[in-house]
Design an enzyme around this catalytic site. Structure first.
Site, PDB file in Angstrom:
ATOM      1  N   LYS A 153       0.048   5.692  -5.883  1.00  0.00           N
ATOM      2  CA  LYS A 153      -1.025   5.862  -6.875  1.00  0.00           C
ATOM      3  C   LYS A 153      -1.820   7.141  -6.605  1.00  0.00           C
ATOM      4  O   LYS A 153      -2.054   7.947  -7.491  1.00  0.00           O
ATOM      5  CB  LYS A 153      -1.920   4.622  -6.833  1.00  0.00           C
ATOM      6  CG  LYS A 153      -3.180   4.612  -7.654  1.00  0.00           C
ATOM      7  CD  LYS A 153      -4.399   5.157  -6.976  1.00  0.00           C
ATOM      8  CE  LYS A 153      -4.746   4.668  -5.613  1.00  0.00           C
ATOM      9  NZ  LYS A 153      -5.330   3.370  -5.503  1.00  0.00           N
ATOM     10  N   THR A 197      -6.258  -2.498   2.149  1.00  0.00           N
ATOM     11  CA  THR A 197      -5.391  -2.166   3.277  1.00  0.00           C
ATOM     12  C   THR A 197      -6.130  -2.051   4.620  1.00  0.00           C
ATOM     13  O   THR A 197      -5.710  -2.662   5.605  1.00  0.00           O
ATOM     14  CB  THR A 197      -4.642  -0.852   2.966  1.00  0.00           C
ATOM     15  OG1 THR A 197      -3.804  -1.113   1.858  1.00  0.00           O
ATOM     16  CG2 THR A 197      -3.823  -0.373   4.139  1.00  0.00           C
ATOM     17  N   GLU A 246     -25.398  16.406  -0.757  1.00  0.00           N
ATOM     18  CA  GLU A 246     -26.758  16.560  -0.222  1.00  0.00           C
ATOM     19  C   GLU A 246     -27.765  15.699  -0.979  1.00  0.00           C
ATOM     20  O   GLU A 246     -28.799  15.325  -0.440  1.00  0.00           O
ATOM     21  CB  GLU A 246     -27.193  18.028  -0.218  1.00  0.00           C
ATOM     22  CG  GLU A 246     -27.374  18.654  -1.588  1.00  0.00           C
ATOM     23  CD  GLU A 246     -27.768  20.143  -1.509  1.00  0.00           C
ATOM     24  OE1 GLU A 246     -28.665  20.484  -0.722  1.00  0.00           O
ATOM     25  OE2 GLU A 246     -27.171  20.947  -2.255  1.00  0.00           O
ATOM     26  N   HIS A 276     -26.170  22.579   2.084  1.00  0.00           N
ATOM     27  CA  HIS A 276     -26.359  23.190   0.778  1.00  0.00           C
ATOM     28  C   HIS A 276     -25.388  24.332   0.573  1.00  0.00           C
ATOM     29  O   HIS A 276     -25.148  25.086   1.502  1.00  0.00           O
ATOM     30  CB  HIS A 276     -27.805  23.704   0.676  1.00  0.00           C
ATOM     31  CG  HIS A 276     -28.132  24.234  -0.674  1.00  0.00           C
ATOM     32  ND1 HIS A 276     -28.315  23.406  -1.763  1.00  0.00           N
ATOM     33  CD2 HIS A 276     -28.294  25.503  -1.105  1.00  0.00           C
ATOM     34  CE1 HIS A 276     -28.585  24.160  -2.815  1.00  0.00           C
ATOM     35  NE2 HIS A 276     -28.578  25.424  -2.451  1.00  0.00           N
ATOM     36  N   TYR A 331      -9.795  -2.520 -10.461  1.00  0.00           N
ATOM     37  CA  TYR A 331      -9.388  -1.288  -9.770  1.00  0.00           C
ATOM     38  C   TYR A 331      -8.119  -0.698 -10.407  1.00  0.00           C
ATOM     39  O   TYR A 331      -8.054   0.475 -10.721  1.00  0.00           O
ATOM     40  CB  TYR A 331      -8.974  -1.600  -8.334  1.00  0.00           C
ATOM     41  CG  TYR A 331     -10.034  -1.891  -7.319  1.00  0.00           C
ATOM     42  CD1 TYR A 331     -10.406  -0.917  -6.396  1.00  0.00           C
ATOM     43  CD2 TYR A 331     -10.622  -3.150  -7.222  1.00  0.00           C
ATOM     44  CE1 TYR A 331     -11.329  -1.185  -5.408  1.00  0.00           C
ATOM     45  CE2 TYR A 331     -11.540  -3.425  -6.230  1.00  0.00           C
ATOM     46  CZ  TYR A 331     -11.888  -2.446  -5.320  1.00  0.00           C
ATOM     47  OH  TYR A 331     -12.796  -2.712  -4.343  1.00  0.00           O
ATOM     48  N   GLU A 342      -7.727   2.757 -12.550  1.00  0.00           N
ATOM     49  CA  GLU A 342      -7.043   3.884 -11.915  1.00  0.00           C
ATOM     50  C   GLU A 342      -5.854   4.358 -12.767  1.00  0.00           C
ATOM     51  O   GLU A 342      -5.659   5.554 -12.972  1.00  0.00           O
ATOM     52  CB  GLU A 342      -6.564   3.484 -10.516  1.00  0.00           C
ATOM     53  CG  GLU A 342      -7.738   3.331  -9.549  1.00  0.00           C
ATOM     54  CD  GLU A 342      -7.328   2.907  -8.149  1.00  0.00           C
ATOM     55  OE1 GLU A 342      -6.194   2.411  -7.962  1.00  0.00           O
ATOM     56  OE2 GLU A 342      -8.147   3.078  -7.221  1.00  0.00           O
ATOM     57  N   CYS A 370       0.827  -1.212   0.000  1.00  0.00           N
ATOM     58  CA  CYS A 370       0.000   0.000   0.000  1.00  0.00           C
ATOM     59  C   CYS A 370       0.859   1.258   0.000  1.00  0.00           C
ATOM     60  O   CYS A 370       0.647   2.174  -0.780  1.00  0.00           O
ATOM     61  CB  CYS A 370      -0.952  -0.012   1.204  1.00  0.00           C
ATOM     62  SG  CYS A 370      -1.891   1.513   1.354  1.00  0.00           S
ATOM     63  N   CYS A 430      -1.601   1.945  -2.957  1.00  0.00           N
ATOM     64  CA  CYS A 430      -2.518   3.051  -2.639  1.00  0.00           C
ATOM     65  C   CYS A 430      -1.848   4.428  -2.582  1.00  0.00           C
ATOM     66  O   CYS A 430      -2.335   5.385  -3.192  1.00  0.00           O
ATOM     67  CB  CYS A 430      -3.172   2.840  -1.276  1.00  0.00           C
ATOM     68  SG  CYS A 430      -3.401   1.141  -0.786  1.00  0.00           S
TER      69      CYS A 430
END
Ligand code: NDP
Length: 457
Positions: free
Chosen positions: A51, A310, A439, A434, A177, A181, A43, A48
């Site tokens: 990346k 991870t 929301e 908002h 993934y 990515e 990782c 992770c």
């Protein structure tokens, strides 16, 4: 600790192994951790973290482009890829140092080298044989490529993170993934990216609307996603590489990356010899306590090939330490684990997809697709998609999914509600903030008709 050198001997200093070792040491256990490469693991060193730094790096292209609609004139800009990679490397080195220091400060003994298990309580590392009351395997995984002709001409995510220059064109094989990515990173970095997937859509296992929406948005950004394509062979040519597909097509490119899954790192560790059962893919079989078929040996993380993320490995590792050294037995709960894909735009997802939920019970599906406010002025043609999957009988929110800016940040919060088993009515009592995109998740009033009808059949 009669007869044992250590209470816990951990093999692999990645996220899971480090978390377990530190937690065990904090409870007074004598702990050693062996690492054959560099402390910190996939990782931090090859996954992770690097990346995500590259994702941040290339994302400035969007910001620069979008600024024009807000009145900015920005002079000529360009990405110095080598500089970005060097900056990323410096940060990874810093983190590596932090991991080493964290282990040392926790009193964990770090041993450099590949450990082999030679008995239920015995590990060999180099010339040394060490006796441990418990052994924890946290050896992770590595990229897997199919055995086709010329596969040695391709790179994996390991090398992709360290490219010193960018090619003009690139083919990425895979639709998971990692492929998605990296397609986003290199496309945003200016590379002509073709992503070849053997299935009909990217991201198998994710909600169907996520898969379709992300395909559309990635395509708008220029990634050529080609479905139903299987590569038969790869040849080095004078100009680059030639891929021959099973359908007989030739695709020319400058670099080929494979992201076709990962396999557990369990070979050559002596596991089967001591009675640890492995499955067909080499993953270590464990029970709900992360215990292998040998009672003194435990395993966590990607080497068990369950939920290969991870934070899951960390939670599994801590559960082992709590159970063994704090009289606090913890079973890892693998349900409703949220995840993100740091694509462009990113994905956040927790709980069941519409398809998985419908297979269990009739569901109502709420969905909003809209242009984010930022892009009214930026002019960017990008839409956000949000979706809730709700069990019709109980009203429980079974899944929350999003494709769009900040999706991973937003879905992390929603994961609390899904994990807690809140109903849509409870969810809707939250007042909106908002103006935000998030929301919409508390403002979706009516189920979308077609999906609701489908679930009722
Ligand atoms: P995945 O298992 O996610 O995806 C593998 C992809 O490769 C699929 O699209 C699959 O196609 C395809 N594939 C497999 N074999 C072949 C083949 N022989 N020929 C062509 N295509 C093939 O693997 P990744 O490598 O992307 O990621 C590995 C793991 O790393 C993931 O499981 C994930 O847990 C973790 N990860 C998590 C990240 C995150 O949380 N953001 C980021 C990166 C990795 P098909 O769909 O047809 O099976």
């Amino acid at each position: 600790m009669t007869g044992f050198d250590f209470d816990l001997f951990t093999i692999g200093a990645g996220s899971g192994g480090v978390a377990a070792s530190r937690r065990a040491a904090a409870y007074g256990a004598k702990v050693a951790i062996a690492e054959g490469r560099r402390v910190a693991g996939t990782c931090v060193l090859r996954g992770c973290v690097p990346k995500k730094l590259l994702v941040y790096g290339v994302h400035f292209a969007d910001e620069i482009e979008d600024a024009a609609g807000y009145g900015w004139t920005i002079g000529p800009s360009s990405l110095d890829w080598a500089k970005l990679v060097a900056a990323k490397d410096r940060e990874i080195d810093r983190l590596h140092g932090i991991y080493v220091k964290m282990l040392q400060d926790s009193g964990v003994t770090i041993l450099d080298g590949w450990a082999q298990i030679v008995g239920p309580n015995e590990v060999r590392i180099g010339e040394r044989t060490i006796r441990a009351r418990h052994i924890l395997i946290a050896s992770g995984g590595r990229p897997e490529k199919p055995a086709i002709r010329g596969i040695e001409n391709t790179i994996s995510s390991d090398e992709a993170l360290d490219l010193k220059t960018l090619p003009r064109r690139m083919v990425i094989v895979g639709g998971g993934y990692i492929a998605v990515e990296f397609a986003g990173i290199f496309n945003a970095g200016g590379v002509e990216v073709t992503e070849l997937i053997r299935a009909d859509r990217i991201l198998r296992g994710f909600d169907g609307d996520i898969r379709s929406h992300l395909t559309t948005e990635m395509s708008k950004r220029g990634v050529a996603i080609r479905a139903g394509v299987q590569v038969a062979a790869i040849e080095k040519s004078a100009a680059g590489y030639r891929l021959a597909t099973e359908a007989g097509e030739i695709i020319e490119t400058d670099l080929v990356m494979y992201a076709t899954g990962r396999v557990p790192n369990t070979a050559g560790m002596g596991l089967e010899r001591v009675g640890v059962t492995l499955n067909k893919r080499g993953a270590i079989a464990v029970d709900e306590w992360q215990q292998t078929t040998v009672p003194s040996i435990f395993a966590v993380g990607d080497c068990t090939d369950r939920v290969n993320l991870t934070p899951v490995a960390i939670a599994e590792g801590r559960a082992v330490a709590e159970t063994l050294f704090n009289h606090n037995p913890i079973r890892m709960d693998h349900h409703n684990v949220p995840s993100a894909v740091f694509s462009q735009p990113p994905v956040g997802s927790v709980g069941l997809s519409e398809e998985a939920a419908n297979a269990i019970a009739p569901c109502d599906v709420y969905r909003a697709v809209f242009r984010p406010m930022k892009h009214t002025l930026s002019g960017r043609d990008e839409k956000t998609m949000m979706k809730l999957v709700v069990d019709r009988a109980s009203g429980t929110v079974l899944g929350a999914h999003m494709v769009g800016t900040d999706a991973p940040e937003i879905v992390q919060g929603l994961a609390i509600g899904v994990k807690a088993g809140l109903t849509k009515a409870q969810w809707d009592r939250a007042v909106a903030i908002h103006p935000t995109a998030a929301e919409e998740f508390v403002l979706m009033r009516e189920p979308v008709k077609q999906s609701a009808a489908k679930a009722a059949e």
